[in-house]
Design a protein around this motif. Structure first.
Motif, short mmCIF file in Angstrom:
data_model
loop_
_atom_site.label_atom_id
_atom_site.label_comp_id
_atom_site.label_asym_id
_atom_site.label_seq_id
_atom_site.Cartn_x
_atom_site.Cartn_y
_atom_site.Cartn_z
N GLU A 365 0.10 -9.25 -14.78
CA GLU A 365 1.13 -9.81 -13.93
C GLU A 365 0.65 -10.00 -12.49
O GLU A 365 0.88 -11.02 -11.87
N SER A 377 1.90 -6.22 -18.43
CA SER A 377 3.18 -6.25 -19.14
C SER A 377 2.99 -6.80 -20.54
O SER A 377 2.07 -7.57 -20.80
N TYR A 378 3.86 -6.39 -21.42
CA TYR A 378 3.93 -7.00 -22.74
C TYR A 378 5.37 -6.93 -23.22
O TYR A 378 6.15 -6.07 -22.81
N THR A 379 5.72 -7.86 -24.09
CA THR A 379 7.09 -7.98 -24.58
C THR A 379 7.14 -7.59 -26.04
O THR A 379 6.32 -8.04 -26.85
N THR A 404 11.91 -2.73 -19.24
CA THR A 404 13.00 -3.59 -18.80
C THR A 404 13.65 -4.23 -20.02
O THR A 404 12.96 -4.72 -20.91
N ARG A 416 10.64 -5.51 -22.22
CA ARG A 416 9.34 -5.76 -21.57
C ARG A 416 8.84 -4.45 -20.99
O ARG A 416 9.56 -3.76 -20.27
N ARG A 417 7.62 -4.13 -21.32
CA ARG A 417 6.97 -2.91 -20.85
C ARG A 417 6.07 -3.27 -19.66
O ARG A 417 5.26 -4.19 -19.75
N PHE A 418 6.24 -2.56 -18.55
CA PHE A 418 5.39 -2.73 -17.37
C PHE A 418 4.54 -1.48 -17.21
O PHE A 418 5.04 -0.35 -17.29
N LYS A 659 12.89 -5.36 -12.91
CA LYS A 659 11.47 -5.34 -13.24
C LYS A 659 10.70 -4.27 -12.48
O LYS A 659 9.55 -4.01 -12.78
N THR A 661 9.22 -0.81 -10.85
CA THR A 661 8.84 0.51 -11.35
C THR A 661 8.96 1.54 -10.24
O THR A 661 9.28 1.21 -9.10
#
Length: 931
Positions: A365, A377-379, A404, A416-418, A659, A661
């Motif tokens: 990102e 990030s990945y969804t 998120t 979505r993982r950040f 979004k 953190t």
């Protein structure tokens, strides 16, 4: 086929089978309470180049309660051979149109809406193209729909389907061009013979929208060929009402849109396509996809009425959406290009029928080059996959992680993982044991490596995006002048352009050593451009006093009412939107503001000056108690200041819509609260005697935003608004006067700054003192108050910080959360978490005021305990924590520290769910209501 086939009234002849008139067209117009628009509509018919007496105009009044019917009759007397007026009991647009179909005479049928208008060549253009031999077997023609912006008084060719007409008049075969769809019966022409043969009518169950799209789709299924004649020269002017009162503009708050429309509209179309062709053709899938994608886009929007829908309606919609998905192919969803569709929306629909999804790739990102960290990030869908992160071959934990939720209509469809990780070396990530590829600035690869030199290159690359003339280049003035002269000679034309001359003057000022270095590495502080007295002002004051080594400046408009006050105090001021301000923005190392509007976050046009290079700290204007994720997520924030545990957790915690953190979001407290405590302690108890009435603003009544500014036009209808009426009723109440007098309270009315232009429109009694942010210090007013009345404003947290109660007067909750503001309901429940009672009527508000005006208001209420646990500390050290956190932004995180989990920052308040207020630095009476 379920439909409304309302027969003609008995008093009217059944003339549907009568001989056609000399012209080609029958125009059916369903009319209901549109008298104020009929003059424009009628004038557009009278101005037609096509003979109006050759038209067959069937006007169906659907039980109007205004004078629409009388106006139609008057028009009929002018053209008795062309116009017929029918009337019926109110039954909706579908039933009115169906009655008109029954009485139509001519070969081609269209359904103009009476609040719209037609270009003078409308019918002539359609007739001319129909005569073209290429269009001989075409059974549907579509006109070019153009917006008529009522508020602005001009046309705008902005409809999402406008690109169909870029090539001029043409015939489009939908089998070959499935993205050329049409959904408006008002701007379409149908063969009456096809309608009669198929028994097609408008389905009255499909409300409030899509009855047109359904009718057009069902009609196309009856045609010999699925093709459309696009007539670019025929312009249909679709009115976008200034008051947002049209069916289309209000439809998203109607529950039927989420139950009846999918059931009787979308699904019926898809089943019809399957029955006719044995499969659902792509053009029909696109018709439904277009509408469905709009559903999801609207719910994801900043101002949306969908947030007020009840959970049951949303559940029904999701069940129907899943059934719709079963008719849609993956390829249709992936290739849909009728309009732009955000990737999250497309992916949510694509994976709708799957319980889980583990991605094969992750996205880089952004990089924090100063801290030497990367945000990955990945969804995914379903449960969080087993996550393995390797840096330099060593398994590590992320420095910060966040989940998120990607939510549509109250249901998370994706997650979505950040991950903030150290990228000091080779990075590899496995999900459920499978390696993922990284996508970002570099080509896709199973791992990536970054080292210190790479971060240096990232910074250099970003700096190179700034035009060369604006970059940091220390040189002598003579050298700079020579270089500037050389460029001017080589491009004389550009040199005399206004923008070029401005830029050359700015570049010259930037690189003259005394001027350029003045702002080198500066810290710029700013509240609003036109006002100060918020977190940025108080933080600047702390920096000037305690951190003089920081090159700090404060930005404000020269004509601001706060300018002279701050100048007299010794603030180093830079006038907003001046050359000096531009130099400051180009040279600043930090930008900190209590606001996050684009003119603050992106102060200079990127295409002209390049990207903002400074770190941005969002100090906030108030405690975020509503869900503002849609607005905030669009901003690039390096540091996000919060004041309470629930607020911080709602933004940085897992399974929220934000979004951000824990890297960005810090719990430090607000700088202005430090001064509020001092001011409160300085004011004697006997002077704390006001009942402070402080409603927030309403976008719907504050007037339109003036383009390119942060100012608004005056709304001439403000006095008639519910907002003005309700607050006037409260302030003028004799009962309020009695309560205030009995309790020894002075009533002070001080609305949101955006409401100040309307203060003279409130007719208030003499005992109500009116104050504005322009001539009063809001902190002083809060410190002198004993009780506050507000609505949804976060200003309630300010007085709760001083242990004083609030009455929430919320007469318009559905409208407030229904699209007029950029808010959605958040974690803060006013009934459960508020610092006083919630009232929906004036009488309830007065009862709340009366109960809290009593000295023993806290005896049998939970409000004092809520105030106490809301704020972690009241120690006067918030500004110090914020500055320390800002300094931390420019420090690299060592590999050792970045590869182990860290729950808090050094300068952040610790997390403790059972923590009580730290009153060690407060006077003994600070925690009593009387103080």
């Amino acid at each position: 086929m379920a439909s409304d086939t309302t027969p003609p009234p008995a008093s009217l002849p059944d003339d549907a089978a009568a001989s056609p008139k000399p012209g080609q067209f029958s125009v059916v117009v369903a009319v209901y309470n549109v008298a104020r628009y009929l003059d424009d509509f009628i004038d557009s018919f009278e101005a037609q180049s096509y003979p109006i007496d050759d038209l067959d105009i069937v006007l169906v009044d659907d039980g109007s309660t205004d004078d629409s019917f009388e106006r139609l009759q008057k028009w009929q007397t002018q053209h008795p051979q062309a116009i017929r007026v029918l009337t019926k009991e109110n039954g909706g647009q579908a039933s009115a149109r169906n009655l008109g179909i029954h009485h139509a005479r001519n070969d081609w049928l269209t359904f103009a809406d009476p609040d719209d208008m037609l270009d003078p060549a409308y019918f002539s253009s359609i007739s001319s193209y129909m005569a073209d031999s290429a269009a001989s077997d075409t059974e549907l023609f579509a006109a070019h729909l153009v917006y008529w912006e009522e508020a602005l008084g001009h046309e705008r060719d902005g409809h999402p389907l406008r690109k169909r007409f870029n090539s001029g008049n043409r015939i489009a075969d939908l089998d070959g061009f499935p993205n050329v769809i049409h959904l408006h019966a008002s701007s379409a022409f149908f063969r009456r013979e096809v309608i009669q043969r198929s028994g097609l009518t408008f389905d009255a169950r499909i409300r409030p929208t899509f009855e047109d799209g359904h009718f057009v789709g069902k009609y196309m299924l009856q045609c010999k060929k699925p093709q459309i004649g696009l007539v670019a020269e025929a312009r249909y002017l679709y009115r976008r009402r200034a008051d947002n009162s049209s069916t289309m503009q209000t439809s998203h708050a109607d529950p039927r849109k989420y139950t009846d429309v999918p059931k009787y509209g979308h699904l019926d179309l898809l089943r019809g396509g399957l029955e006719t062709y044995g499969h659902v053709p792509y053009w029909l899938q696109n018709t439904v996809l277009y509408d469905i994608f709009w559903y999801l886009k609207v719910d994801a929007g900043l101002y949306t009425k969908t947030s007020t829908l009840d959970r049951e309606t949303c559940d029904v919609f999701h069940r129907l959406l899943l059934e719709i998905r079963s008719f849609l192919t993956d390829e249709a969803i992936k290739t849909f290009d009728v309009m732009p569709v955000p990737a999250d929306i497309r992916k949510s629909l694509l994976l709708l029928d799957q319980e889980s999804h583990i991605p094969s790739n992750a996205r880089i990102e952004k990089y924090d080059a100063e801290a030497q960290l990367a945000l990955i990030s990945y969804t995914y869908k379903g449960n969080l996959p087993a996550e393995e992160i390797f840096i330099r071959g060593r398994a590590v934990e992320p420095l910060h992680a966040k989940i998120t939720d990607i939510v549509y209509y109250q249901k998370p469809l994706l997650h979505r993982r950040f991950l903030w990780i150290s990228a000091s070396g080779t990075v590899r990530i496995n999900l459920n044991g499978q390696p993922v590829e990284f996508r970002g600035d570099w080509a896709s690869r199973p791992n990536f490596s970054l080292h210190r030199k790479d971060y240096d290159n990232i910074l250099v690359r970003k700096q190179r995006m700034v035009p060369k003339k604006f970059r940091v280049q220390h040189m002598r003035i003579t050298t700079r002048l020579k270089e500037s002269l050389r460029r001017s000679v080589t491009n004389v034309t550009a040199a005399f352009g206004k923008a070029s001359l401005e830029d050359r003057a700015l570049a010259l000022a930037l690189h003259v050593l005394p001027v350029g270095r003045k702002f080198e590495g500066a810290w710029a502080f700013m509240d609003r451009s036109a006002r100060a007295n918020d977190n940025a002002e108080h933080l600047y004051r702390y920096v000037a006093a305690e951190r003089p080594e920081i090159n700090s400046w404060f930005v404000l408009q020269r004509d601001s009412p706060d300018w002279n006050r701050l100048e007299a105090e010794g603030f180093r001021l830079v006038a907003y939107n001046t050359t000096a301000w531009r130099i400051l923005m180009l040279r600043a190392k930090h930008l900190a503001s209590s606001h996050i509007d684009d003119y603050v976050v992106n102060p200079l046009p990127r295409e002209r000056y390049g990207p903002r290079l400074s770190k941005y700290t969002f100090l906030q204007h108030g405690v975020t108690n509503n869900d503002l994720a849609t607005w905030f997520n669009a901003k690039d924030v390096d540091l996000f200041i919060t004041a309470t545990d629930p607020e911080r957790d709602s933004i940085a915690g897992d399974h929220t819509r934000y979004k951000f953190t824990r890297k960005e979001v810090r719990l430090t407290g607000f700088p202005r609260h430090d001064r509020l405590l001092l001011r409160d302690r300085a004011i004697p108890l006997k002077e704390k005697s006001s009942l402070l009435v402080m409603p927030t603003w309403r976008k719907s009544v504050a007037g339109e935003l003036i383009p390119g500014t942060n100012r608004r036009l005056i709304n001439p209808e403000f006095r008639d608004s519910e907002f003005a009426s309700q607050w006037s009723s409260l302030l003028n109440s004799p009962r309020l006067a009695e309560i205030a007098k009995s309790a020894g309270l002075d009533v002070v009315f001080m609305p949101h700054p955006d409401m100040e232009p309307y203060l003279n429109q409130f007719e208030l009694p003499s005992h109500v003192r009116v104050k504005s942010y322009s001539d009063s210090n809001v902190q002083d007013e809060i410190a002198k108050s004993r009780l506050m009345v507000t609505d949804f404003s976060s200003i309630a947290f300010e007085i709760a910080y001083l242990y004083r109660p609030v009455v929430y007067f919320q007469f318009d909750a559905d409208d407030f959360y229904g699209g007029t503001q950029s808010y959605r309901r958040g974690y803060f429940d006013f009934q459960r978490d508020g610092f006083g009672p919630v009232a929906e009527t004036v009488d309830q508000a007065l009862s709340g005021i009366e109960s809290l005006a009593s000295p023993d208001w806290s005896t049998d209420t939970p409000y004092l305990e809520r105030m106490e646990r809301t704020f972690p500390v009241r120690d006067g050290q918030n500004s110090q924590r914020v500055i320390s956190s800002m300094l931390e932004l420019n420090r690299p995180v060592s590999y050792r520290n970045a590869t182990k989990t860290r729950r808090t920052f050094k300068h952040e308040l610790p997390v403790d769910e059972n923590r009580n207020v730290d009153a060690r630095s407060e006077p003994a009476t600070a925690r009593t209501p009387a103080s």
